[in-house]
Scaffold this active site. Sequence first.
Site, PDB file in Angstrom:
ATOM      1  N   GLU A 116      -9.741 -23.471 -14.706  1.00 64.56           N
ATOM      2  CA  GLU A 116      -9.386 -24.599 -13.837  1.00 64.56           C
ATOM      3  C   GLU A 116      -8.046 -25.231 -14.240  1.00 64.56           C
ATOM      4  O   GLU A 116      -7.782 -26.393 -13.924  1.00 64.56           O
ATOM      5  CB  GLU A 116     -10.491 -25.663 -13.842  1.00 64.56           C
ATOM      6  N   HIS A 139     -13.442 -32.294 -16.591  1.00 67.52           N
ATOM      7  CA  HIS A 139     -14.338 -31.748 -15.564  1.00 67.52           C
ATOM      8  C   HIS A 139     -15.666 -31.380 -16.209  1.00 67.52           C
ATOM      9  O   HIS A 139     -15.697 -30.854 -17.328  1.00 67.52           O
ATOM     10  CB  HIS A 139     -13.699 -30.512 -14.928  1.00 67.52           C
ATOM     11  N   HIS A 141     -20.346 -30.933 -15.215  1.00 67.18           N
ATOM     12  CA  HIS A 141     -21.395 -30.693 -14.217  1.00 67.18           C
ATOM     13  C   HIS A 141     -22.598 -31.619 -14.457  1.00 67.18           C
ATOM     14  O   HIS A 141     -23.685 -31.136 -14.773  1.00 67.18           O
ATOM     15  CB  HIS A 141     -21.871 -29.233 -14.296  1.00 67.18           C
ATOM     16  N   GLU A 169     -22.134 -52.958 -12.671  1.00 70.37           N
ATOM     17  CA  GLU A 169     -20.776 -52.827 -13.207  1.00 70.37           C
ATOM     18  C   GLU A 169     -19.972 -51.666 -12.632  1.00 70.37           C
ATOM     19  O   GLU A 169     -18.810 -51.483 -12.979  1.00 70.37           O
ATOM     20  CB  GLU A 169     -20.831 -52.770 -14.730  1.00 70.37           C
ATOM     21  N   HIS A 210     -20.949 -28.742  -7.120  1.00 70.15           N
ATOM     22  CA  HIS A 210     -20.354 -28.142  -8.324  1.00 70.15           C
ATOM     23  C   HIS A 210     -20.297 -29.135  -9.492  1.00 70.15           C
ATOM     24  O   HIS A 210     -20.879 -28.890 -10.539  1.00 70.15           O
ATOM     25  CB  HIS A 210     -18.952 -27.596  -7.988  1.00 70.15           C
TER      26      HIS A 210
HETATM   27  O1  2HA Z   1     -16.257 -22.478 -16.101  1.00 69.24           O
HETATM   28  O2  2HA Z   1     -16.704 -25.512 -14.998  1.00 69.24           O
HETATM   29  O3  2HA Z   1     -15.375 -24.967 -12.801  1.00 69.24           O
HETATM   30  C1  2HA Z   1     -15.829 -23.765 -16.219  1.00 69.24           C
HETATM   31  C2  2HA Z   1     -16.040 -24.499 -14.988  1.00 69.24           C
HETATM   32  C3  2HA Z   1     -15.415 -23.999 -13.756  1.00 69.24           C
HETATM   33 ZN    ZN Z   2     -17.087 -26.420 -13.109  1.00 69.53          ZN
END
Ligand code: 2HA
Ligand code: ZN
Length: 270
Positions: A116, A139, A141, A169, A210
Site C-alpha cells: 500500500e 492502515h 483492519h 468525545e 476492508h
Molecule cells: O497486506 O492490509 O491492504 C496489508 C494490507 C493491504
Molecule cells: Zn489492508
Amino acid sequence: MKDILEAPFVVEMIRTTTNMYNHGWDERNGGNISLLLEEADVKDYLDTDAVIRAIPTGFSAPELDGKYFLVTGTGKYFKNVQYAPDVNLGLVRIANGGETAELLWGFTDGGKFTSEFPAHMMSHVARLKVDPDNRVVMHCHPANLLAMTYVHTLDEREFTRTLWQMCTECIVVFPDGVNVLPWMLCGTNEIGEATAEKMSTARLVVWSLHGIYGAGKDLDETFGLIETAEKAAEIYMKIAHLPRVNTITDEQMHQLEARFGVKGREGYLA
Ligand code: 2HA
Ligand code: ZN
C-alpha cells in the site's frame, strides 16, 4: 553511529505495531504504517550516503523528494516486528521525483515496503498540504469499523454522524468526520489516489469491506484516532439491532463544539 534499534522512531514503531496486533487490528500481514522522518532524526543512526538498494515505486510524488520514511514491509506480520525489526521494517529516502525509494536500513531479507505504499505516500502529500506537522499514515483492519461497512449506509455524512453519536468525545477527536471509499482493489495507484483525495478533508478514511486509514502528527496520536473511531463502531455494532431509546442530540454536539473549541464538519450538524 548510535544503535538504530534504540532510535526513538524505531522503538515507537515497534511498540505501535505490537499494540495494534494485540488489539486484533492486524491479522497475518494485515495493516501498514509509514512515519515521516527528517534527515536530522536519522543521521546519528545511519550513513545517509550508503544506499543499500534503489527500489522502484511505480508512481511519482515530486513533493516527497528527499524525504525519509520508516515503513512496514510487504507480506510482513505486525506480530513479528518486535522480534525482527530489521527484517519487517525499512527506512527509505524518496528520490527521483518519487519514482525511487532508496533503502538505507532494514528489509534485510530482500523485502520491500508495503503493497500500500502508493496510498501511504499520496496520503502524506495530501495531509502535508493541510497540516505540515502530519507525519504518520496508518492502515489496519479493526473488526467493528469493518463490520459497520456491511450494515450501515456508506454515505459519509450519515456514517460520521452515527460514529459521533456513539461516544460523547468522538466529535472532539475527529471533528472533520470520516470519509468513506467504496470497495476498491487494494494495493493499486487508483486506491492510493482516491485515498489521498479523501485525506484532503478528513484524517480518517474508511475502505469499505476492508479497513481504515488514519493520519496524524505522531504514532500515538494516530493510533488514538483510529482507536476512538473503532470504539464508536463497537458501540454501534452492539446497539444497531436494538431499538434506540436515547442519543446524543445535535444540540448537545454544539455544546461539545463550544466546550472543546472544535468545529464539526460543515453541514454535518443541524
Ligand atoms: O497486506 O492490509 O491492504 C496489508 C494490507 C493491504
Ligand atoms: Zn489492508
